[in-house]
Write a protein that holds these residues in place. Structure first.
Motif, mmCIF file in Angstrom:
data_model
loop_
_atom_site.group_PDB
_atom_site.id
_atom_site.type_symbol
_atom_site.label_atom_id
_atom_site.label_comp_id
_atom_site.label_asym_id
_atom_site.label_seq_id
_atom_site.Cartn_x
_atom_site.Cartn_y
_atom_site.Cartn_z
ATOM 1 N N TYR A 184 113.168 -24.717 33.561
ATOM 2 C CA TYR A 184 111.818 -24.154 33.605
ATOM 3 C C TYR A 184 111.713 -22.943 32.676
ATOM 4 C CZ TYR A 184 107.771 -21.668 35.557
ATOM 5 O OH TYR A 184 106.590 -20.985 35.721
ATOM 6 N N ASN A 190 111.552 -24.047 29.115
ATOM 7 C CA ASN A 190 110.223 -24.569 28.801
ATOM 8 C C ASN A 190 109.241 -23.436 28.492
ATOM 9 O OD1 ASN A 190 108.206 -26.546 28.487
ATOM 10 N ND2 ASN A 190 107.585 -26.345 30.621
ATOM 11 N N ARG A 211 110.099 -22.010 25.127
ATOM 12 C CA ARG A 211 109.659 -22.907 24.049
ATOM 13 C C ARG A 211 108.198 -22.669 23.719
ATOM 14 N NH1 ARG A 211 106.636 -27.207 23.968
ATOM 15 N NH2 ARG A 211 106.527 -27.211 26.252
ATOM 16 N N LEU A 243 112.698 -29.016 33.425
ATOM 17 C CA LEU A 243 111.775 -28.902 32.299
ATOM 18 C C LEU A 243 110.442 -29.564 32.619
ATOM 19 C CD1 LEU A 243 111.680 -27.932 29.275
ATOM 20 C CD2 LEU A 243 112.268 -30.270 28.663
#
Length: 242
Positions: free
Chosen positions: A196, A199, A202, A187
């Motif tokens: 990753y 992330n 998100r 992350l």
């Protein structure tokens, strides 16, 4: 157990009808994203990257932790240095701390992720292998010494088989912990892997992908622990445990 699972899914579905999909996607949406995940070469590439990070870190940390455990076993004068200095330091330093340090040292690369995971896992190998060495049967060691004076021969034929239950127990623990650390390391300091990918999801409010990745990790870790590592540890313990 199955009834609990059904109740959990029903509660999840009910909650998803109230909450927006970007906050809580429904089980059907997550299942559809999970199916798309396993069909996407790019997404499976991120899974492969995480598997590589976990496998490499477990191998590296197990070797380092085992060597640290063997040092005081063969050189007693270094026991306090390992048990009261190296061990407490590694145990108390957090995964976030190792990740941030590795980013500064190596940049955003796979090496950063592997280093951070390995640093967190080394204490598990150190503690468990030290306990295994402390439990080696003294009478068996005495008998081995009456047949040969070769330390390498005794280590290979007596000590290592005595450590089999501890080795598999250590690998089993490390495998579960590694995935928790992997997501954090990827992350913050990874350029590939599920962390990753989470992330990026998100940032795009793609909550279904985050849930799909979490479900995939839980299923994979539980499956490997229950159907691979667990039976292997049980088999080895029956044959080699005292």
């Amino acid at each position: 157990a199955h009834l609990f699972t059904l109740l959990f899914l029903a509660a999840w579905e009910a909650a998803s009808l109230v909450a927006p999909s970007y906050l809580l996607p429904s089980p059907v949406q997550v299942a559809m994203r999970l199916w798309a995940f396993v069909q996407s070469p790019r997404d499976m590439g991120h899974l492969g990257a995480s598997l590589f990070h976990v496998g490499a870190a477990i191998a590296i940390s197990f070797v380092i932790g085992s060597l640290l455990a063997l040092i005081p076993y063969y050189i007693p004068m270094l026991r306090l240095a390992i048990e009261r200095r190296v061990g407490p330091f590694l145990n108390s330093f957090s995964a976030i701390g190792w990740t941030l340090l590795s980013i500064m040292w190596f940049g955003v690369t796979p090496l950063t992720v592997i280093f951070a995971i390995s640093a967190v896992l080394v204490p598990f190998a150190l503690v468990n292998m030290s306990a295994g060495l402390a439990n080696v049967d003294a009478e068996i060691m005495e008998m081995a010494g009456s047949f040969t004076r070769g330390r390498w021969r005794i280590f290979r034929l007596v000590i290592v088989p005595s450590l089999y239950p501890f080795i598999f127990a250590t690998l089993r623990i490390m495998f579960g912990v590694a995935w928790k650390v992997t997501l954090t390391a990827e992350l913050f300091g990874g350029n590939s892997g599920l962390g990753y990918m989470i992330n990026l999801s998100r940032q795009e409010f793609d909550t279904a992908t985050i849930f799909a990745a979490i479900v995939l990790i839980i299923a994979f870790v539980h499956g490997v622990d229950r159907y691979v590592l667990g039976p292997l540890q049980g088999s080895v313990s029956r044959h080699y445990a005292g």
